[in-house]
Scaffold this motif. Structure first.
Motif, PDB file in Angstrom:
ATOM      1  N   ASP A 247       0.838  -1.196   0.000  1.00 15.76           N
ATOM      2  CA  ASP A 247       0.000   0.000   0.000  1.00 15.76           C
ATOM      3  C   ASP A 247       0.878   1.253   0.000  1.00 15.76           C
ATOM      4  O   ASP A 247       1.850   1.357   0.755  1.00 15.76           O
ATOM      5  CB  ASP A 247      -0.908   0.020   1.232  1.00 15.76           C
ATOM      6  N   ALA A 248       0.531   2.198  -0.860  1.00 19.20           N
ATOM      7  CA  ALA A 248       1.294   3.442  -0.983  1.00 19.20           C
ATOM      8  C   ALA A 248       0.405   4.617  -0.605  1.00 19.20           C
ATOM      9  O   ALA A 248      -0.825   4.512  -0.571  1.00 19.20           O
ATOM     10  CB  ALA A 248       1.807   3.612  -2.409  1.00 19.20           C
ATOM     11  N   ASN A 249       1.033   5.750  -0.332  1.00 19.82           N
ATOM     12  CA  ASN A 249       0.275   6.952   0.017  1.00 19.82           C
ATOM     13  C   ASN A 249      -0.506   7.479  -1.177  1.00 19.82           C
ATOM     14  O   ASN A 249      -1.549   8.110  -1.017  1.00 19.82           O
ATOM     15  CB  ASN A 249       1.223   8.050   0.534  1.00 19.82           C
ATOM     16  N   SER A 250       0.019   7.237  -2.369  1.00 17.97           N
ATOM     17  CA  SER A 250      -0.612   7.738  -3.584  1.00 17.97           C
ATOM     18  C   SER A 250      -0.480   6.688  -4.681  1.00 17.97           C
ATOM     19  O   SER A 250       0.543   6.000  -4.780  1.00 17.97           O
ATOM     20  CB  SER A 250       0.056   9.043  -4.030  1.00 17.97           C
ATOM     21  N   PRO A 255       4.184   3.389 -10.104  1.00 15.15           N
ATOM     22  CA  PRO A 255       5.188   3.209 -11.154  1.00 15.15           C
ATOM     23  C   PRO A 255       6.620   3.291 -10.626  1.00 15.15           C
ATOM     24  O   PRO A 255       7.496   2.553 -11.095  1.00 15.15           O
ATOM     25  CB  PRO A 255       4.904   4.366 -12.127  1.00 15.15           C
ATOM     26  N   LEU A 256       6.863   4.161  -9.645  1.00 17.41           N
ATOM     27  CA  LEU A 256       8.204   4.295  -9.081  1.00 17.41           C
ATOM     28  C   LEU A 256       8.583   3.050  -8.284  1.00 17.41           C
ATOM     29  O   LEU A 256       9.730   2.581  -8.338  1.00 17.41           O
ATOM     30  CB  LEU A 256       8.288   5.538  -8.201  1.00 17.41           C
ATOM     31  N   ILE A 257       7.614   2.495  -7.547  1.00 19.13           N
ATOM     32  CA  ILE A 257       7.857   1.271  -6.777  1.00 19.13           C
ATOM     33  C   ILE A 257       8.175   0.113  -7.718  1.00 19.13           C
ATOM     34  O   ILE A 257       9.138  -0.649  -7.508  1.00 19.13           O
ATOM     35  CB  ILE A 257       6.631   0.935  -5.895  1.00 19.13           C
ATOM     36  N   MET A 258       7.391  -0.007  -8.779  1.00 20.80           N
ATOM     37  CA  MET A 258       7.602  -1.107  -9.721  1.00 20.80           C
ATOM     38  C   MET A 258       8.885  -0.909 -10.530  1.00 20.80           C
ATOM     39  O   MET A 258       9.587  -1.875 -10.838  1.00 20.80           O
ATOM     40  CB  MET A 258       6.390  -1.243 -10.645  1.00 20.80           C
ATOM     41  N   TYR A 259       9.204   0.324 -10.846  1.00 18.88           N
ATOM     42  CA  TYR A 259      10.455   0.597 -11.568  1.00 18.88           C
ATOM     43  C   TYR A 259      11.664   0.214 -10.713  1.00 18.88           C
ATOM     44  O   TYR A 259      12.637  -0.366 -11.220  1.00 18.88           O
ATOM     45  CB  TYR A 259      10.527   2.068 -11.963  1.00 18.88           C
ATOM     46  N   SER A 260      11.580   0.513  -9.412  1.00 18.34           N
ATOM     47  CA  SER A 260      12.698   0.183  -8.513  1.00 18.34           C
ATOM     48  C   SER A 260      12.894  -1.319  -8.389  1.00 18.34           C
ATOM     49  O   SER A 260      13.967  -1.792  -8.020  1.00 18.34           O
ATOM     50  CB  SER A 260      12.471   0.794  -7.123  1.00 18.34           C
TER      51      SER A 260
END
Length: 539
Positions: A247-250, A255-260
């Protein structure tokens, strides 16, 4: 020089364990990552329900109805795709069971199957593949995201699962991959995550002939490497293809989580895509995420609606307000206010701005009208969308000596119908797909709030309505202080109304929320939030 595109490649996204798991955000995030490598992407949402489109669905059951430029009433996931990918999709990007069966039956009636016994396989599955490929061909996209709604195992989704299984065999291994989105629950009593639901969901998918190439694990908290290794082992995928999206704040962080997690490189390698850019450019996207995290200063917006128990009913409005907040460097704190006929308007004095969203039917309309009156009398910035514009028009007339003013939507025999049904709508009996739908041009009057926002006299916006401002009352409304700031190019239809001697008062007949993007907030929402910010600073 443009690259030659020989054929599209497909990424099919399925879901397991529970519904509403985030398949749409997952699909959109993969698309955003691929776009950051310079790869062209489009998206398709498959909805297994029998409705032809989303137009007649109750918002409480299915959330907001999203409208495309070409006038299709679609699933709200198309909104996520357009916002994340920054594209305008065709209505054909929403495939339903109703559309598939209607097309097959029409062909059968014309004798196109040459006397064959029409069956699920091959006729229905062939039609599904035809619709998917039609979107791919018309878009010329290198990658087509195909999200299958519902959960693996649902009886209504089985023809679609079979169709995409066939699609991979026909397109080849390098041209089609499967992403399975599951949920990994955390049991507080046992103080541990449970991977068994993911294992069973993947087993069910494999039993239908599809082996996932990537498993995206949704969870409340992050999963450790041991859990990922366990899922990889039991679900027969490489460990680097087990992606955790806690779960993310937004939603824009996904996309940034998956890119990392190297999703971009994995997908490019799996589909054998030689991207124009060797490295992804997500700088602008990361800056958007930063702006969306601003927690000071803050403006408080009251949204007076009738479906407020389910925020998804107003999802595009919520996101457009967030985009506008980021553009104005403020946090937008949204309160959802139920438009009951008896609610106390005095509660509105705590807000820096009020928004009246669209909707249909009489329930809650008096509450919306009273909210408009309060905003007028207390000079609070107020933004009305579709039905919100109708409430504004009625309120202006009622405050100027015509308490009987109303819309024929709510009172067919009202004595002062400032809102009336569009002439071309009066002979229509069917409900679905019969409104004024899709993008229409609008002419803007200079020296108005609308012109200051758009900086243009000619715009295009998306519509979804049957009723409009009654032209017989235009002159009277202007005598009451209304400003007709936007009309159809022939000046026949009122598209926007403002009010003299008010800090910020604007109603629009169209739905601007559908065209707002995180990297390009809609001009009217930006202007509204700026007015709310100014109101707060000047208190």
């Amino acid at each position: 020089m443009e690259r030659m595109i020989i054929l599209s490649k497909y990424i099919v996204v399925t879901g397991g364990v529970v519904s509403s798991i985030g398949k749409g955000i997952t699909s959109a995030s993969i698309g955003r990552i691929l776009r950051s490598y310079g790869v062209s992407v489009t998206a398709i949402k498959i909805d297994p329900y029998l409705n032809w489109d989303s137009g007649t669905l109750n918002p409480y059951q299915h959330g907001e109805v999203y409208v495309t430029d070409d006038g299709m009433e679609c699933d709200l996931d198309l909104g996520h795709y357009e916002r994340f990918l920054d594209v305008s999709l065709s209505g054909k990007a929403n495939i339903t069971t109703g559309k598939v069966y209607s097309s097959v039956i029409e062909k059968e009636r014309k004798g196109e199957y040459l006397g064959s016994c029409v069956q699920i396989i091959p006729h229905i599955t062939d039609e599904i593949k035809l619709m998917i490929r039609d979107v791919a061909e018309k878009s010329k996209a290198e990658v087509v995201l195909v999200e299958i709604g519902g959960t693996v195992g649902d009886i209504e989704s089985q023809p679609f699962i079979e169709a995409v299984r066939q699609l991979k065999n026909e397109e080849g291994h390098d041209n089609c991959m499967f992403v399975h989105v599951t949920y990994v629950p955390y049991l507080k009593a046992a103080k541990e995550f449970k991977t068994k639901p993911t294992q069973h969901s993947t087993k069910e998918l494999r039993g239908l002939g599809i082996n996932p190439d990537m498993i995206v694990c949704r969870s409340e908290l992050p999963l450790d490497d041991n859990l990922k290794e366990k899922i990889a082992h039991f679900c027969d995928v490489p460990q680097q293809a087990v992606i955790n999206t806690p779960d993310a704040n937004s939603i824009y962080e996904v996309p940034l989580i998956m890119y990392s997690a190297n999703v971009g490189k994995y997908v490019l390698n799996r589909l054998n895509i030689e991207a124009p850019a060797k490295n992804a450019d997500l700088y602008q996207w990361s800056e958007i995420v930063k702006d969306l995290k601003i927690d000071s200063p803050k403006v408080k917006i009251g949204v007076v609606g009738k479906y407020i128990e389910l925020e998804d009913a107003y999802i595009s409005i919520r996101e457009a307000l967030k985009h506008a907040g980021a553009a104005n460097k403020v946090e937008v704190d949204i309160d959802w206010i139920k438009a009951d006929d008896n609610y106390d308007t005095e509660q509105l004095n705590q807000y820096d701005g009020i928004l009246i969203p669209g909707g249909f039917g009489e329930r809650g309309i008096n509450g919306k009208i009273e909210a408009v009156k309060y905003a007028i009398e207390n000079d609070i910035p107020i933004f009305g969308i579709c039905l919100g514009l109708h409430a504004m028009t009625i309120a202006i007339a009622q405050l100027n000596g015509h308490p009987e003013a109303n819309s024929t939507e709510f009172d067919v025999e009202c004595e002062y119908p400032v809102i009336d049904m569009m002439e071309e709508q009066k002979k229509i009996n069917n409900m679905g797909g019969t409104m004024r739908l899709g993008a229409y041009p609008c002419k803007i009057r200079e020296e108005t709030i609308a012109y200051d926002a758009y900086k243009d006299t000619n715009i295009s916006e998306r519509h979804r309505h049957r009723y409009e401002v009654n032209n017989e009352y235009r002159d009277v409304l202007e005598d009451f202080g209304a400003v007709i700031s936007g009309t159809s190019p022939d000046d026949f239809l009122v598209e926007m109304i403002e009010l003299k001697d008010h800090s910020w008062f604007l109603g629009c007949q169209f739905h601007p929320e559908f065209k707002s993007r995180p990297n390009n907030a809609h001009p009217l929402f930006k202007s509204f939030i700026k007015a709310a910010k100014d109101k707060k600073e000047n208190k």
